[in-house]
Design a protein around this motif. Structure first.
Motif, PDB file in Angstrom:
ATOM      1  N   LEU A 116       0.820  -1.199   0.000  1.00 11.31           N
ATOM      2  CA  LEU A 116       0.000   0.000   0.000  1.00 11.31           C
ATOM      3  C   LEU A 116       0.857   1.253   0.000  1.00 11.31           C
ATOM      4  CD1 LEU A 116      -2.880  -0.993   2.433  1.00 11.31           C
ATOM      5  CD2 LEU A 116      -2.951  -0.763  -0.045  1.00 11.31           C
ATOM      6  N   ILE A 117       1.909   1.256   0.817  1.00 14.31           N
ATOM      7  CA  ILE A 117       2.772   2.431   0.883  1.00 14.31           C
ATOM      8  C   ILE A 117       3.456   2.644  -0.465  1.00 14.31           C
ATOM      9  CG2 ILE A 117       4.772   3.470   2.001  1.00 14.31           C
ATOM     10  CD1 ILE A 117       4.113   2.125   4.501  1.00 14.31           C
ATOM     11  N   ASN A 118       3.699   1.536  -1.150  1.00 15.33           N
ATOM     12  CA  ASN A 118       4.351   1.628  -2.445  1.00 15.33           C
ATOM     13  C   ASN A 118       3.522   2.407  -3.448  1.00 15.33           C
ATOM     14  OD1 ASN A 118       6.604   0.993  -3.978  1.00 15.33           O
ATOM     15  ND2 ASN A 118       5.618  -0.755  -4.931  1.00 15.33           N
ATOM     16  N   ARG A 119       2.192   2.494  -3.181  1.00 18.47           N
ATOM     17  CA  ARG A 119       1.341   3.244  -4.081  1.00 18.47           C
ATOM     18  C   ARG A 119       1.416   4.743  -3.844  1.00 18.47           C
ATOM     19  NH1 ARG A 119      -3.919   1.280  -5.431  1.00 18.47           N
ATOM     20  NH2 ARG A 119      -3.787  -0.899  -6.078  1.00 18.47           N
ATOM     21  N   LEU A 120       1.857   5.099  -2.635  1.00 19.88           N
ATOM     22  CA  LEU A 120       1.922   6.523  -2.325  1.00 19.88           C
ATOM     23  C   LEU A 120       3.141   7.132  -2.988  1.00 19.88           C
ATOM     24  CD1 LEU A 120       1.297   6.377   1.520  1.00 19.88           C
ATOM     25  CD2 LEU A 120      -0.386   6.658  -0.278  1.00 19.88           C
ATOM     26  N   ASN A 121       3.043   8.395  -3.293  1.00 20.18           N
ATOM     27  CA  ASN A 121       4.214   9.049  -3.868  1.00 20.18           C
ATOM     28  C   ASN A 121       4.895   9.965  -2.877  1.00 20.18           C
ATOM     29  OD1 ASN A 121       4.041   7.786  -6.364  1.00 20.18           O
ATOM     30  ND2 ASN A 121       2.447   9.193  -7.011  1.00 20.18           N
ATOM     31  N   ARG A 122       4.250  11.087  -2.598  1.00 24.96           N
ATOM     32  CA  ARG A 122       4.940  12.062  -1.764  1.00 24.96           C
ATOM     33  C   ARG A 122       4.886  11.705  -0.300  1.00 24.96           C
ATOM     34  NH1 ARG A 122       1.290  16.175  -2.787  1.00 24.96           N
ATOM     35  NH2 ARG A 122       0.128  14.595  -3.904  1.00 24.96           N
ATOM     36  N   LEU A 123       3.754  11.110   0.117  1.00 25.46           N
ATOM     37  CA  LEU A 123       3.601  10.907   1.558  1.00 25.46           C
ATOM     38  C   LEU A 123       4.285   9.655   2.071  1.00 25.46           C
ATOM     39  CD1 LEU A 123      -0.075  12.070   1.986  1.00 25.46           C
ATOM     40  CD2 LEU A 123       1.996  13.161   2.800  1.00 25.46           C
ATOM     41  N   LEU A 126       6.871  10.077   4.868  1.00 26.87           N
ATOM     42  CA  LEU A 126       6.311  10.508   6.147  1.00 26.87           C
ATOM     43  C   LEU A 126       5.614   9.352   6.848  1.00 26.87           C
ATOM     44  CD1 LEU A 126       5.555  12.659   8.197  1.00 26.87           C
ATOM     45  CD2 LEU A 126       3.519  13.172   6.846  1.00 26.87           C
ATOM     46  N   VAL A 127       4.802   8.622   6.080  1.00 30.62           N
ATOM     47  CA  VAL A 127       4.087   7.489   6.660  1.00 30.62           C
ATOM     48  C   VAL A 127       5.080   6.469   7.204  1.00 30.62           C
ATOM     49  CG1 VAL A 127       2.607   5.539   6.132  1.00 30.62           C
ATOM     50  CG2 VAL A 127       2.068   7.778   5.208  1.00 30.62           C
ATOM     51  N   LEU A 128       6.099   6.210   6.408  1.00 28.15           N
ATOM     52  CA  LEU A 128       7.131   5.247   6.813  1.00 28.15           C
ATOM     53  C   LEU A 128       7.794   5.685   8.108  1.00 28.15           C
ATOM     54  CD1 LEU A 128       7.521   2.806   5.173  1.00 28.15           C
ATOM     55  CD2 LEU A 128       9.439   3.846   4.016  1.00 28.15           C
ATOM     56  N   ALA A 129       8.117   6.971   8.179  1.00 25.77           N
ATOM     57  CA  ALA A 129       8.789   7.495   9.369  1.00 25.77           C
ATOM     58  C   ALA A 129       7.943   7.272  10.607  1.00 25.77           C
ATOM     59  CB  ALA A 129       9.091   8.974   9.185  1.00 25.77           C
ATOM     60  N   LEU A 130       6.638   7.520  10.489  1.00 27.68           N
ATOM     61  CA  LEU A 130       5.769   7.322  11.641  1.00 27.68           C
ATOM     62  C   LEU A 130       5.660   5.848  12.003  1.00 27.68           C
ATOM     63  CD1 LEU A 130       2.837   9.789  10.936  1.00 27.68           C
ATOM     64  CD2 LEU A 130       4.570   9.944  12.722  1.00 27.68           C
ATOM     65  N   LEU A 131       5.571   5.012  10.995  1.00 25.72           N
ATOM     66  CA  LEU A 131       5.365   3.594  11.241  1.00 25.72           C
ATOM     67  C   LEU A 131       6.569   2.906  11.862  1.00 25.72           C
ATOM     68  CD1 LEU A 131       3.414   2.307   8.135  1.00 25.72           C
ATOM     69  CD2 LEU A 131       2.572   2.953  10.374  1.00 25.72           C
ATOM     70  N   MET A 132       7.750   3.486  11.674  1.00 22.40           N
ATOM     71  CA  MET A 132       8.965   2.821  12.133  1.00 22.40           C
ATOM     72  C   MET A 132       9.156   2.845  13.636  1.00 22.40           C
ATOM     73  SD  MET A 132      10.256   1.498   9.633  1.00 22.40           S
ATOM     74  CE  MET A 132       8.709   1.456   8.760  1.00 22.40           C
TER      75      MET A 132
ATOM     76  N   HIS B  12      -7.913   4.402  -3.863  1.00 26.26           N
ATOM     77  CA  HIS B  12      -7.264   5.341  -2.956  1.00 26.26           C
ATOM     78  C   HIS B  12      -7.892   5.302  -1.580  1.00 26.26           C
ATOM     79  CE1 HIS B  12      -4.926   7.800  -5.968  1.00 26.26           C
ATOM     80  NE2 HIS B  12      -4.145   7.734  -4.923  1.00 26.26           N
ATOM     81  N   LEU B  13      -9.225   5.235  -1.570  1.00 22.82           N
ATOM     82  CA  LEU B  13      -9.942   5.242  -0.300  1.00 22.82           C
ATOM     83  C   LEU B  13      -9.560   4.045   0.542  1.00 22.82           C
ATOM     84  CD1 LEU B  13     -11.974   7.311   0.658  1.00 22.82           C
ATOM     85  CD2 LEU B  13     -13.785   5.651   0.206  1.00 22.82           C
ATOM     86  N   ILE B  14      -9.555   2.874  -0.123  1.00 21.15           N
ATOM     87  CA  ILE B  14      -9.211   1.659   0.614  1.00 21.15           C
ATOM     88  C   ILE B  14      -7.781   1.741   1.122  1.00 21.15           C
ATOM     89  CG2 ILE B  14      -8.928  -0.833   0.443  1.00 21.15           C
ATOM     90  CD1 ILE B  14     -11.143  -0.941  -1.506  1.00 21.15           C
ATOM     91  N   THR B  15      -6.883   2.211   0.245  1.00 23.56           N
ATOM     92  CA  THR B  15      -5.482   2.349   0.664  1.00 23.56           C
ATOM     93  C   THR B  15      -5.379   3.173   1.925  1.00 23.56           C
ATOM     94  OG1 THR B  15      -4.766   2.231  -1.624  1.00 23.56           O
ATOM     95  CG2 THR B  15      -3.203   3.131  -0.042  1.00 23.56           C
ATOM     96  N   TRP B  16      -6.047   4.333   1.912  1.00 22.01           N
ATOM     97  CA  TRP B  16      -5.919   5.214   3.058  1.00 22.01           C
ATOM     98  C   TRP B  16      -6.630   4.696   4.296  1.00 22.01           C
ATOM     99  CZ3 TRP B  16      -2.325   8.246   4.284  1.00 22.01           C
ATOM    100  CH2 TRP B  16      -1.587   8.866   3.292  1.00 22.01           C
ATOM    101  N   LEU B  17      -7.719   3.959   4.079  1.00 22.95           N
ATOM    102  CA  LEU B  17      -8.424   3.377   5.219  1.00 22.95           C
ATOM    103  C   LEU B  17      -7.521   2.392   5.933  1.00 22.95           C
ATOM    104  CD1 LEU B  17     -11.454   4.375   4.782  1.00 22.95           C
ATOM    105  CD2 LEU B  17     -12.022   2.042   5.386  1.00 22.95           C
ATOM    106  N   ILE B  18      -6.932   1.496   5.159  1.00 23.26           N
ATOM    107  CA  ILE B  18      -6.087   0.471   5.771  1.00 23.26           C
ATOM    108  C   ILE B  18      -4.840   1.096   6.395  1.00 23.26           C
ATOM    109  CG2 ILE B  18      -4.799  -1.647   5.361  1.00 23.26           C
ATOM    110  CD1 ILE B  18      -6.676  -2.327   3.163  1.00 23.26           C
ATOM    111  N   LEU B  19      -4.213   1.996   5.642  1.00 24.00           N
ATOM    112  CA  LEU B  19      -3.022   2.640   6.190  1.00 24.00           C
ATOM    113  C   LEU B  19      -3.354   3.428   7.440  1.00 24.00           C
ATOM    114  CD1 LEU B  19      -0.922   3.906   3.155  1.00 24.00           C
ATOM    115  CD2 LEU B  19      -0.426   2.073   4.751  1.00 24.00           C
ATOM    116  N   GLY B  20      -4.500   4.103   7.387  1.00 22.29           N
ATOM    117  CA  GLY B  20      -4.925   4.879   8.539  1.00 22.29           C
ATOM    118  C   GLY B  20      -5.124   3.993   9.749  1.00 22.29           C
ATOM    119  N   ALA B  21      -5.801   2.880   9.538  1.00 21.84           N
ATOM    120  CA  ALA B  21      -6.031   1.954  10.644  1.00 21.84           C
ATOM    121  C   ALA B  21      -4.710   1.466  11.213  1.00 21.84           C
ATOM    122  CB  ALA B  21      -6.881   0.769  10.163  1.00 21.84           C
TER     123      ALA B  21
END
Lengths: 312, 278
Positions: A116-123, A126-132, B12-21
């Motif tokens: 899922l993170i691999n789909r993100l571009n800019r964020l 940041l997400v990785l940093a928080l998750l670590m 996108h919604l699902i991605t963010w839902l799961i990541l958010g959780a």
């Protein structure tokens, strides 16, 4: 064999070193490389290897810290006892259960999140940093933290379970829930590790195969199964093996969350060895059990070695 | 992709839902822990976790004053710090050798070093305790530092090996042409370039040593007790003082959080024994 003539002026240690070096077929360039290794190897031999040999010897005796002056050589009796000891077998079972569940969960969840993170571009960063974060915390603290969270009356988890009508659980006092609770803490702590490594692996994948597959009409699932997974094979194996190896050694969280209990439902081999050696003071016996654990660990190390060698 | 705009939005919604959780799952325990440390005792032990309260630092003062936490912080700093710095030297040298000289012996040697990291500490601690007792190094800084050297060495060797391999050999050859000895090359060419990796690895190893528990709880006693051991001892049969415990715990983990974020980028190599570049 190289035959260099040794000038008459050189004497003493330098000459001896040079002579030995030539006899072993080592160039003078190489010698310095080997010498650089020496300090690190020396430290590890002194602090890890020698004690292990000592431990092997101790395991063949009935040495106990309670009566240090009075011990006998008893051969393999400790090992025979360990292999038929209900408590040892129980701890082995707990260790296997813990390792399989923890590693399995960490891998599955970690893979999903990494994709899922691999789909993100800019964020992504940041997400990785928080998750670590969980990965870097002290395991002792993580144990205490989860002990608090899972507390029957004051814990956050039970508050929510109660609020949605499921009711409260005494996680750490329930023989069926204690080990899962420890596994939960381990998953919380180490899934970020899996995510980090898998994400790095994903980022390193070349784009062309994916683009070619898209042109050929492949859907996401097919791309994942036939391109992503095979390419990530080595990374996945490394991640799983490292986690499995570390799960075998788990100790800190068990110490602070359950201390092996209730009963002995969360006694893993590492913890049982600790109890035998430092609470019951059966030093010889504990040493024998620890060698059994070592054998299991060595098997896994061998697996890791084969994977690493195949990868490079 | 043959997904329409609506399909993309759902994706996108699902991605963010799961990541958010997952983010919530990750962050809530930590935030909760820190919050508890500033709640007055009565609130911390109450059944309602969302009970409003006025923040207080009484736990921190209790913990620093009564429990004499500063002394244990100092012990941890000395043992973790000195062992890390001391481990970097042999680690760096060995990493250089493994990076530059490749043969069967070196392969096996480097893997042997790696296998030390996989060792269950409990297997080593039993004889180590007795040896340390015999040579009177129990509960001493020196004894603890020597033991902690072995925690960092495998990481240091393998991570730095991975970094040094990326330094072009031509730089060293240029140095040799200019008349450098091996040590000169190390000091003036390799060291400066590898410095970021060395610092990051050092910080990572420091964090490991800082958090170490098993060796510490067995080898240390009144003189050199480290922070993790002290905090674990807050758990008694009488019950746990959650306020104090979370305050002491926060003291323990706050430096880690700071240090961690400074070396994030370099983590992947060390964690995967250099197998994943990151």
């Amino acid at each position: 064999m190289r035959h260099e003539s040794i000038p008459a002026e050189r004497s003493g240690l330098v000459e001896k070193l040079d002579h030995t070096r030539q006899r072993w077929g080592v160039s003078s360039r190489e010698l310095s490389y080997y010498l650089f290794l020496l300090p690190a190897v020396l430290i590890l031999v002194l602090v890890n290897l020698l004690p292990l040999f000592n431990s092997l010897f101790i395991s063949l005796t009935d040495y106990s810290l309670m009566k240090p002056a009075n011990w006998d050589f008893i051969g393999f009796r400790n090992y025979a006892k360990a292999l038929t000891d209900q408590m040892v077998l129980n701890s082995l079972f707990n260790t296997v259960k813990f390792t399989l569940l923890a590693t399995g969960l960490e891998f599955s969840i970690g893979l999903c999140i990494a994709l899922l993170i691999n789909r993100l571009n800019r964020l992504a960063n940041l997400v990785l940093a928080l998750l670590m974060l969980p990965m870097m915390l002290t395991p002792i603290i993580i144990g205490l933290q989860w002990r608090f969270l899972l507390n029957h009356t004051t814990g956050l988890v039970n508050y929510f379970l109660d609020a949605i009508g499921i009711g409260r659980f005494s996680f750490l006092a329930d023989p069926r829930l204690a080990l899962p609770a420890v596994i939960l803490a381990d998953v919380w702590q180490w899934t970020p590790f899996v995510i980090l490594l898998l994400y790095s692996g994903l980022q390193a994948l070349p784009r062309e195969p994916f683009e070619a597959a898209s042109i050929d009409g492949a859907n996401e699932f097919q791309k994942f199964r036939y391109i992503t997974l095979p390419a990530l094979q080595n990374t996945i194996l490394i991640v799983v093996l490292i986690r499995a190896m570390d799960a075998l050694r788990e100790y800190d969280k068990i110490f602070t969350m359950t201390y092996g209990g209730p009963g002995s439902t969360t006694e893993t081999m590492s913890f049982h060895i600790y109890l035998q050696g430092f609470k019951l003071f059966s030093t010889g016996y504990a040493a024998a059990i620890s060698y059994l654990l070592l054998i299991i660990t060595i098997v896994i190390i061998q697996l890791t070695w084969n994977v690493l060698r195949r990868g490079s | 992709m043959t997904q329409g705009k609506r399909g993309k939005l759902t994706g996108h919604l699902i991605t963010w839902l799961i990541l958010g959780a997952y983010l919530i799952f990750t962050m809530v325990p930590i935030i909760w822990f820190l919050l508890t440390s500033i709640k007055p005792s009565s609130v911390a032990q109450s059944v309602n976790p969302f009970q409003p309260f006025t923040p207080t630092f009484e736990h921190y003062t209790e913990v620093f004053g009564g429990a004499n936490l500063l002394r244990y912080v100092w012990n941890s700093v000395v043992i973790a710090g000195v062992s890390t710095i001391l481990a970097l030297i042999p680690g760096f040298l060995a990493a250089y050798s493994f990076a530059r000289l490749k043969n069967k012996f070196m392969n096996n040697a480097s893997f042997w070093i790696l296998s030390n990291r996989m060792l269950p500490p409990i297997a080593v601690i039993i004889p180590l305790y007795m040896i340390m007792a015999r040579i009177k190094l129990l509960d001493t800084y020196a004894g603890m530092i020597v033991i902690y050297l072995t925690i960092g060495l495998p990481y240091i060797v393998w991570t730095l090996m991975s970094y040094i391999e990326e330094i072009p050999v031509e730089l060293e050859e240029a140095g040799v042409v200019d008349g450098c000895s091996k040590l000169d090359i190390l000091r003036y060419i390799i060291l400066p370039i590898a410095m970021p990796g060395i610092v990051a690895t050092g910080i990572f190893v420091f964090v490991l040593a800082w958090s170490e528990f098993l060796y510490a709880v067995i080898i240390t006693s009144n003189n050199t007790r480290t922070l993790p051991v002290v905090i674990a001892s807050f758990v008694t049969d009488r019950g746990i003082e959650w306020g104090e415990m979370s305050a002491a715990g926060s003291v323990l983990i706050l430096p880690l959080v700071v240090l961690f974020y400074s070396v994030q980028r370099f983590l992947v190599r060390g964690l995967s024994f250099g197998a994943v570049k990151g």
